[in-house]
Design a protein around this motif. Structure first.
Motif, PDB file in Angstrom:
ATOM      1  N   LEU A 122      -2.249   3.163   7.281  1.00 49.42           N
ATOM      2  CA  LEU A 122      -3.867   3.137   6.353  1.00 49.42           C
ATOM      3  C   LEU A 122      -4.557   3.722   7.002  1.00 49.42           C
ATOM      4  O   LEU A 122      -4.874   3.948   7.920  1.00 49.42           O
ATOM      5  N   SER A 144      -6.651  -7.505  -4.510  1.00 50.72           N
ATOM      6  CA  SER A 144      -6.455  -6.492  -3.612  1.00 50.72           C
ATOM      7  C   SER A 144      -7.627  -7.277  -2.429  1.00 50.72           C
ATOM      8  O   SER A 144      -8.146  -8.093  -2.304  1.00 50.72           O
ATOM      9  N   CYS A 167      -5.389  -2.409  -0.686  1.00 50.99           N
ATOM     10  CA  CYS A 167      -4.685  -3.052  -0.825  1.00 50.99           C
ATOM     11  C   CYS A 167      -3.889  -4.245  -1.512  1.00 50.99           C
ATOM     12  O   CYS A 167      -4.983  -5.093  -2.153  1.00 50.99           O
ATOM     13  N   ALA A 209       1.057  -1.092  -0.326  1.00 58.47           N
ATOM     14  CA  ALA A 209      -0.067  -0.210   0.121  1.00 58.47           C
ATOM     15  C   ALA A 209       0.904   0.928  -0.296  1.00 58.47           C
ATOM     16  O   ALA A 209       1.735   1.077   0.795  1.00 58.47           O
ATOM     17  N   SER A 210       0.845   2.210  -0.930  1.00 54.99           N
ATOM     18  CA  SER A 210       1.013   3.805  -0.769  1.00 54.99           C
ATOM     19  C   SER A 210       2.983   3.488  -1.621  1.00 54.99           C
ATOM     20  O   SER A 210       3.670   3.304  -0.975  1.00 54.99           O
TER      21      SER A 210
END
Length: 669
Positions: free
Chosen positions: A464, A264, A470, A224-225
């Motif tokens: 998060l 995801s 994600c 994530a990110s």
């Protein structure tokens, strides 16, 4: 003449130097009107049964129970010369200062000698927590009245006599019953050693009974990110055991397929809490032995020997045989002196010293928690670290770190638990972000340990939030098996001995026991474990210890009450009551004697059904061997002895053709 009676020559030398007594005599230091002498440990010991009656040299069931009406002690032959020195000095003494170790056993060592020598003059007590010059001078300036520590002598005497009654009577009883059943060894029974052995036997039986169960887990790699992290699959309750492990492979395989089909997962909730941890307490001996066993791989006796050397030889730490991790509040005034000495001893501590808050008084300073001794800490004077060997330095640094930790901030971290979902499948991910390192600057966190949970890795999660998506980067379905309990190490056995109340199942005993009451004392546990190893009841296998065949035989033969750690812990509680004046010595011994008499009457005519340990074949004739005992420990001897004299050492496959060793009776602890 004023006589100072120390426990060991090294203590006598230190005290004599501070007193200015420089002339060395035979077994003492002396000057006009003053003498400093020592005991070399116990100079006298409880007399064996044959001292009371020559016929008791031969073991027979008819003689039991053996209960002395007037207890006797006798001089130990190998230290008889030093006893004569002490006795001669006491005959001239007009004042006596007991300067043995400041504990029950030190009190017993001194006062048994005083009684045997017939000294009746005034007595004072030197109470030392450290052997550095400053501590000795301070203690010499405030000698305690004899009456203040006399109850400790009664408690130690009760322990000694109870051990004698159990060891002499029950070892003879069950050895003789064992011989009737065909067992040719000594069944050594001890008030503390037998319940300690039962802890090991019970653990080994738990391991032997263990049946491994297969289960399945799924680890999911996510991102994530732009940051990677992992999550674990949460199996449906209908497919899990009490520990949440999935026992149904098809359920896990179906979950894996669904997760692989998805690209995801979604964040359902994010919960973060700030956790604040204060520093651990200072070391008592048992905790030090446990930590040194786990972190340094040291045996408990080795740890005790090192701690004793740091106290006596290096003058670097305080009295080691302590059962307490707290300090008197008055000792907070010494903080700056101790810290300055630590820096002088080791200038590399400079960076940490600047972060210490010398005004902060942690929970370790608590008058209400201090027992006869306080926690083990560095002394007031700089230590010579270059004089320590590698192991001594490692143990010293552990003790030092626990002291330094008291002046650092609480360790703080954010613990985050994230719940995620992918269709019907639930996942969870846990992260930890340190906010304040605090006292962990000096005490590293054990790898894989977090709040008592087993964590394979401690990860820092990306930022998060609820509803966030994600990406799935990888999925690993793992086929696993439950593992049996681990065998005891010596350190873990000491921990169980200390906290035996947690292992007591009898609700009546559990209610009587304080959580702090264990079996044995800080001063004796290492000797108890060592004695079991020497007798062949415990076998070392790497860092683990396991029960031998003879151990299972013994535990199955003796009454449950003798082997029950709860019973012994109640006795230890009674010894504490004697020390505090709540129970009379004679009352305790009378109850012990009555109980021993009852047991002997109950078992005198019984037949034991015991397993006869079978050894390797005789190296000379190939016949069966039996376990025998000698001064060097147990060994396998040909069952046709004396016609065949083949022997095999226990614990090895190497055979020897040495002459048979003499069997000896074993006193028990």
């Amino acid at each position: 003449m004023r006589v100072y009676l120390c426990e060991k020559p090294s203590q006598g030398k230190d005290i004599a130097r501070i007193l200015g007594v420089k002339q060395r005599g035979n077994g003492c230091y002396n000057a006009t009107g003053i003498a400093v002498t020592w005991c070399i440990g116990h100079l006298v010991e409880a007399a064996p049964p044959e001292t009371y009656d020559e016929q008791l040299k031969r073991w027979t069931i008819e003689q039991l129970p053996i209960i002395p009406q007037h207890w006797r002690v006798e001089v130990k032959p190998r230290t008889a010369t030093q006893f004569k020195v002490v006795k001669a000095l006491l005959s001239k003494a007009t004042q006596l200062v007991i300067a043995t170790d400041a504990d029950r056993e030190g009190e017993l060592i001194a006062r048994e000698i005083i009684d045997l020598c017939g000294y009746r003059g005034p007595v004072e007590r030197l109470w030392l927590s450290a052997l550095n010059d400053v501590s000795i001078r301070a203690a010499l300036g405030k000698l305690r009245p004899s009456a203040e520590t006399l109850p400790m002598y009664y408690s130690a005497l009760a322990r000694s006599r109870a051990d004698w009654l159990v060891g002499m009577n029950l070892s003879r009883l069950f050895t003789l019953l064992g011989r009737q059943a065909g067992y040719d060894g000594v069944l050594s029974v001890g008030r503390v050693q037998t319940p300690t052995l039962k802890l090991v036997v019970d653990r080994d039986r738990e391991i032997a009974r263990f049946v491994s169960v297969s289960y399945w887990a799924i680890e999911v790699d996510l991102s994530a990110s732009g940051r990677a992290f992992t999550a674990q699959w949460v199996a449906p309750a209908a497919s899990t055991d009490d520990a949440g492990r999935c026992l149904q492979q098809p359920v896990a395989q179906q979950a894996e397929q669904q997760l692989r089909a998805a690209s995801s997962v979604q964040v359902d909730s994010v919960e973060t809490e700030r956790v604040r941890e204060g520093p651990p307490l200072l070391f008592d001996l048992g905790t030090l032995q446990e930590v040194c066993s786990r972190q340094l791989g040291l045996d408990v006796q080795e740890t005790l020997d090192i701690a004793q050397a740091l106290y006596e030889k290096h003058k670097a730490t305080t009295y080691p045989r302590s059962d307490c991790g707290y300090l008197p509040e008055s000792m907070f005034a010494e903080v700056s002196t101790v810290l300055d000495s630590l820096f002088k001893s080791d200038p590399t501590l400079g960076a940490i010293m600047h972060q210490l808050d010398r005004s902060f008084q942690s929970r370790a300073w608590n008058d209400g928690k201090v027992t006869a001794h306080h926690g083990i800490i560095p002394t007031l004077e700089p230590a010579n670290l270059s004089a320590m060997n590698e192991k001594e330095l490692a143990v010293y640094r552990l003790i030092r770190s626990h002291y330094l930790a008291q002046f650092l901030a609480h360790h703080e971290y954010d613990r985050t638990v994230v719940s995620l979902s992918c269709g019907e499948q639930a996942l969870v991910s846990t992260g930890k972000q340190v906010a304040v390192t605090g006292w962990r600057l000096v005490l590293a966190e054990p790898q894989g340990a977090e709040e008592g949970n087993t964590v394979s890795r401690v990860q820092v999660l990306p930022a998060l939030r609820n509803g966030m998506t994600c990406q799935v980067a990888g999925i690993d379905l793992k086929a696993l098996k439950t593992l049996p309990p681990r065998a005891y190490t010596q350190g873990e056995l000491v921990k169980s001995m200390k906290h035996v109340a947690k292992l007591v199942s009898d609700p009546r005993l559990k209610q009587k026991l304080k959580d702090t009451v264990g079996i044995g004392t800080e001063a004796t546990r290492a000797n108890i474990i060592g004695g079991l190893i020497v007798r062949g009841y415990i076998v070392k296998k790497g860092r683990a210890i396991r029960a031998s065949d003879a151990a299972f035989t013994l535990i199955d033969a003796v009454p449950a009450a003798i082997a029950d750690p709860g019973t012994t812990a109640v006795w230890e509680q009674a010894l504490d009551m004697i020390e505090t004046g709540q129970l009379a010595l004679d009352t305790f011994i009378d109850k012990q004697a009555a109980w021993i008499t009852q047991l002997i009457g109950q078992y005198r005519g019984t037949s034991l059904s015991i397993k006869i340990p079978q050894g390797p074949p005789c190296p000379q004739c190939g016949g069966a061997t039996r376990q025998r005992s000698s001064k060097s420990g147990p060994f396998w001897s040909c069952g046709r002895y004396p016609d065949c004299k083949g022997t095999v050492p226990i614990g090895t496959s190497k055979a020897s053709r040495a002459a048979p060793r003499k069997r000896r009776s074993a006193k028990s602890s």
